[in-house]
Design a protein around this motif. Structure first.
Motif, short mmCIF file in Angstrom:
data_model
loop_
_atom_site.label_atom_id
_atom_site.label_comp_id
_atom_site.label_asym_id
_atom_site.label_seq_id
_atom_site.Cartn_x
_atom_site.Cartn_y
_atom_site.Cartn_z
N ILE A 1 -3.92 29.96 -7.63
CA ILE A 1 -4.90 28.89 -7.46
C ILE A 1 -4.25 27.51 -7.61
CG2 ILE A 1 -6.93 27.81 -8.48
CD1 ILE A 1 -7.61 30.14 -6.72
N VAL A 2 -3.41 27.34 -8.64
CA VAL A 2 -2.74 26.06 -8.84
C VAL A 2 -1.85 25.73 -7.65
CG1 VAL A 2 -1.01 24.84 -10.24
CG2 VAL A 2 -2.81 26.16 -11.37
N THR A 3 -1.09 26.73 -7.18
CA THR A 3 -0.24 26.53 -6.01
C THR A 3 -1.09 26.19 -4.79
OG1 THR A 3 1.24 28.23 -6.90
CG2 THR A 3 1.62 27.54 -4.64
N MET A 4 -2.25 26.85 -4.69
CA MET A 4 -3.15 26.60 -3.56
C MET A 4 -3.69 25.17 -3.58
SD MET A 4 -4.50 28.19 -0.91
CE MET A 4 -4.43 29.96 -1.28
N ILE A 5 -4.11 24.72 -4.75
CA ILE A 5 -4.67 23.36 -4.87
C ILE A 5 -3.61 22.31 -4.51
CG2 ILE A 5 -5.51 21.65 -6.53
CD1 ILE A 5 -6.92 23.99 -7.98
N ILE A 6 -2.41 22.48 -5.03
CA ILE A 6 -1.33 21.52 -4.73
C ILE A 6 -1.02 21.50 -3.24
CG2 ILE A 6 1.13 21.01 -5.07
CD1 ILE A 6 0.81 22.18 -7.91
N THR A 7 -0.92 22.70 -2.65
CA THR A 7 -0.51 22.81 -1.24
C THR A 7 -1.60 22.36 -0.28
OG1 THR A 7 0.89 24.70 -1.82
CG2 THR A 7 0.41 24.38 0.51
N VAL A 8 -2.83 22.84 -0.50
CA VAL A 8 -3.92 22.56 0.44
C VAL A 8 -4.54 21.19 0.21
CG1 VAL A 8 -6.18 23.34 1.25
CG2 VAL A 8 -4.39 25.02 0.74
N VAL A 9 -4.86 20.87 -1.05
CA VAL A 9 -5.58 19.63 -1.35
C VAL A 9 -4.64 18.42 -1.36
CG1 VAL A 9 -7.03 18.43 -3.03
CG2 VAL A 9 -7.31 20.90 -2.67
N GLN A 10 -3.52 18.55 -2.07
CA GLN A 10 -2.63 17.39 -2.22
C GLN A 10 -1.68 17.23 -1.03
OE1 GLN A 10 -0.69 17.20 -6.02
NE2 GLN A 10 0.62 15.49 -5.45
N LEU A 11 -1.04 18.32 -0.62
CA LEU A 11 -0.05 18.24 0.46
C LEU A 11 -0.66 18.41 1.85
CD1 LEU A 11 2.85 20.32 -1.18
CD2 LEU A 11 2.48 17.84 -1.25
N LYS A 12 -1.94 18.85 1.92
CA LYS A 12 -2.65 19.04 3.20
C LYS A 12 -1.94 20.06 4.09
CE LYS A 12 -5.35 15.58 2.01
NZ LYS A 12 -6.72 15.83 1.52
N ILE B 1 1.46 33.72 -0.37
CA ILE B 1 2.72 34.46 -0.50
C ILE B 1 3.24 34.35 -1.93
CG2 ILE B 1 5.14 34.54 0.22
CD1 ILE B 1 4.19 33.68 3.02
N VAL B 2 3.11 33.14 -2.51
CA VAL B 2 3.50 32.96 -3.92
C VAL B 2 2.67 33.88 -4.81
CG1 VAL B 2 3.50 31.35 -5.86
CG2 VAL B 2 4.31 30.59 -3.62
N GLY B 3 1.36 33.93 -4.57
CA GLY B 3 0.48 34.80 -5.35
C GLY B 3 0.85 36.26 -5.20
N THR B 4 1.17 36.68 -3.98
CA THR B 4 1.58 38.07 -3.73
C THR B 4 2.86 38.39 -4.48
OG1 THR B 4 0.59 37.98 -1.51
CG2 THR B 4 2.17 39.75 -1.94
N THR B 5 3.80 37.45 -4.46
CA THR B 5 5.08 37.65 -5.15
C THR B 5 4.88 37.80 -6.65
OG1 THR B 5 6.19 36.32 -3.45
CG2 THR B 5 7.39 36.69 -5.52
N VAL B 6 4.07 36.91 -7.23
CA VAL B 6 3.81 36.97 -8.67
C VAL B 6 3.10 38.28 -9.02
CG1 VAL B 6 2.55 35.91 -10.59
CG2 VAL B 6 3.73 34.47 -8.92
N ALA B 7 2.11 38.67 -8.19
CA ALA B 7 1.38 39.92 -8.43
C ALA B 7 2.32 41.12 -8.37
CB ALA B 7 0.26 40.08 -7.41
N VAL C 1 -1.59 37.92 5.20
CA VAL C 1 -0.98 37.47 3.94
C VAL C 1 -1.99 37.54 2.80
CG1 VAL C 1 0.03 35.49 2.76
CG2 VAL C 1 0.70 35.98 5.10
N ALA C 2 -3.23 37.12 3.06
CA ALA C 2 -4.26 37.14 2.02
C ALA C 2 -4.53 38.56 1.54
CB ALA C 2 -5.55 36.53 2.55
N MET C 3 -4.50 39.51 2.46
CA MET C 3 -4.82 40.89 2.09
C MET C 3 -3.67 41.59 1.37
SD MET C 3 -7.90 41.03 2.68
CE MET C 3 -8.12 42.73 2.19
N THR C 4 -2.43 41.09 1.55
CA THR C 4 -1.34 41.65 0.73
C THR C 4 -1.56 41.28 -0.74
OG1 THR C 4 0.07 39.70 1.08
CG2 THR C 4 0.34 41.53 2.62
N PHE C 5 -2.00 40.05 -0.98
CA PHE C 5 -2.31 39.60 -2.34
C PHE C 5 -3.49 40.39 -2.91
CE2 PHE C 5 -4.55 36.35 -5.07
CZ PHE C 5 -3.67 36.43 -6.13
N GLY C 6 -4.55 40.48 -2.10
CA GLY C 6 -5.74 41.20 -2.55
C GLY C 6 -5.46 42.68 -2.78
N GLY C 7 -4.59 43.28 -1.96
CA GLY C 7 -4.27 44.69 -2.10
C GLY C 7 -3.60 44.99 -3.43
N ILE C 8 -2.64 44.16 -3.82
CA ILE C 8 -1.95 44.38 -5.11
C ILE C 8 -2.93 44.20 -6.27
CG2 ILE C 8 -0.13 43.58 -6.66
CD1 ILE C 8 1.50 42.78 -4.22
#
Length: 477
Positions: free
Chosen positions: A18-29, A37-43, A319-326
């Protein structure tokens, strides 16, 4: 040796994403792909730390992707539909007559009403948005109405039908998983959905008053109509194509063959009615329709669609479903759900916890269906033990799961809406009034006890017997 993953590790995984998402989507557009992908890697790292083999982690990702395959096929077909219908003049005809007939002051109410009726008839929010919604965006933009407002009205209407139609897959899923009669489930949802629908109509009617001064004889609208007449063959007969697709789906023809008929119809219309070449018709399917009229509004409306336009959507879904799957298959999601259940002491907090679980699943697993499936498994016994009828659970699942999927840019629904309507979740969220009003009403009902059905002693005994039989089956007795 595998160890059970605690809620702390699950929460940490979710928090990093979520933090990575907020920085990337909201701040960096930027796109949500990299945060996912970061979330999938951490999971994957967390799962490996708890004893899962890499082959098992890979299989978790593949299982997640398999869940999204039906959605991916629909996404691809919708891209083809948009390209074919623009090339065939179908979208131009819908926009043309929409501009002729609909008053700007009542446009938002009208487009929401149309989407509500169509989605109720066919049971699909995606098909409604890809047909009526696409045309509605063109009509509203031509009137000078902000894209986010139009999208909010389209989404509110489309998801009303998706939630309430007996033909809807999510409606049948929620009823089936909880053992609730389908029509009892639908009738019980009227208590939360009908007030939200009325509130939405009132709000959009008030918003529409701000466009009452827009003249349908203004230079920009007259120019748009004129350019469309010069660029396309406009005929009410072309409206038979979208009407035909809607009728087919309403008659329980599966979505894929119905959409294929719509694609072929648009393809043939581009060649035999619009006078396009075979190469141009194929290009409209692959890369989208292309036109250069010299009018920026018309060019923006019609230069779109095609298979290529959906590839970003497809990749994000995967990509989203790889994260959700784990998260799902490693037990991390269950760990999060267990924490939520602990806070459910009263009926009100139980309803709130169910909706919170659905929203959490939409945010973490990025798939609307999982947001119904997982919480239904987690809460079924809790509702039964507290003497609550299963239709309370089935309603809460749809109030929290079906409707809130649109608020996450990385959820398959949010991704689809961006690709189809061209508006991001951050923009349309304040205007998707029905989608956020229903969960609020549902939680309020839980706390005040309104429209909460209790089990009779006979129903309680039957439910307990069924639960015991299921336990025996699971134990292999």
């Amino acid at each position: 040796m595998k160890k059970e993953i605690s809620a702390k590790w699950a929460f940490l995984t979710f928090l990093i994403m979520i933090v990575t998402m907020i920085i990337t989507v909201v701040q960096l557009k930027q796109s949500p792909h990299v945060p996912l992908i970061v979330g999938t890697t951490v999971a994957a790292i967390v799962a490996k730390m708890h004893g899962f083999k890499w082959q098992e982690i890979e299989e978790m990702m593949y299982k997640g992707i398999r869940l999204a395959l039906p959605a991916i096929v629909i996404i691809i077909l919708v891209g083809l539909v948009i390209g074919a219908w623009i090339g065939g003049g179908v979208v131009a005809t819908m926009i043309y007559y929409g501009l002729k007939l609909i008053s700007p002051a009542w446009f938002l109410v009208t487009i929401m009403l149309l989407c509500s009726i169509v989605s109720l008839a066919i049971g699909s929010s995606w098909s409604t948005m890809a047909t009526i919604g696409v045309a509605g965006m063109g009509i509203g933009l031509s009137m000078g109405i902000p894209a986010a407002m139009i999208a909010g009205a389209v989404i509110s209407g489309s998801y009303f039908g998706d939630k309430m139609s007996p033909l809807s897959d999510t409606t049948n899923l929620a009823a089936g998983l909880t053992g609730t009669d389908l029509f009892d489930h639908i009738k019980h949802m009227l208590y939360t959905t009908l007030p939200a629908l009325i509130i939405s109509f009132v709000v959009f009617a008030i918003m529409g008053r701000g466009f009452a001064d827009v003249s349908m004889k203004s230079e920009s609208i007259l120019t748009t109509l004129s350019v469309m007449e010069e660029s396309f063959v406009i005929s009410p007969w072309l409206l038979l194509v979208p009407v035909g697709v809607i009728v087919l789906v309403a008659k329980k023809i599966p979505a894929i063959p119905a959409l294929l008929i719509g694609i072929v119809s648009g393809f043939l219309l581009q060649i035999f009615v619009q006078g396009g070449t075979l190469a141009a018709a194929v290009q409209a399917l692959q890369a989208g329709f292309e036109i250069s009229t010299g009018n920026a509004m018309v060019d923006e409306l019609f230069n779109r669609g095609g298979l290529d336009s959906m590839m970003n959507t497809v990749s994000m879904t995967i990509v989203a479903m790889t994260f959700g799957g784990i998260l799902e298959y490693s037990g991390m999601l269950k760990a999060l759900m267990d924490v939520i259940v602990k806070f459910a002491k009263s009926t009100g907090s139980l309803i709130a916890a169910t909706i919170a679980a659905c929203i959490t699943t939409n945010a973490t697993c990025s798939e609307q269906y999982i947001s119904i499936v997982v919480p239904s498994r987690m809460f079924a016994n809790v509702y039964q033990k507290r003497g609550l009828h299963s239709k309370n659970l089935s309603r809460a699942l749809e109030d929290g799961g079906t409707l809130t999927s649109v608020f996450f840019p990385w959820n398959t629904c949010g991704v689809f809406i961006l690709a189809t309507l061209g508006v991001g979740a951050m923009e349309y969220a304040p205007y998707a009034i029905l989608n956020f009003t229903v969960p609020i009403i549902s939680i309020i009902y839980g706390y005040i006890g309104f429209a909460i059905v209790k089990l009779t002693p006979e129903e309680m005994a039957t439910a307990e017997k069924r639960s015991q039989e299921q336990d025996k089956e699971l134990a292999g007795v």
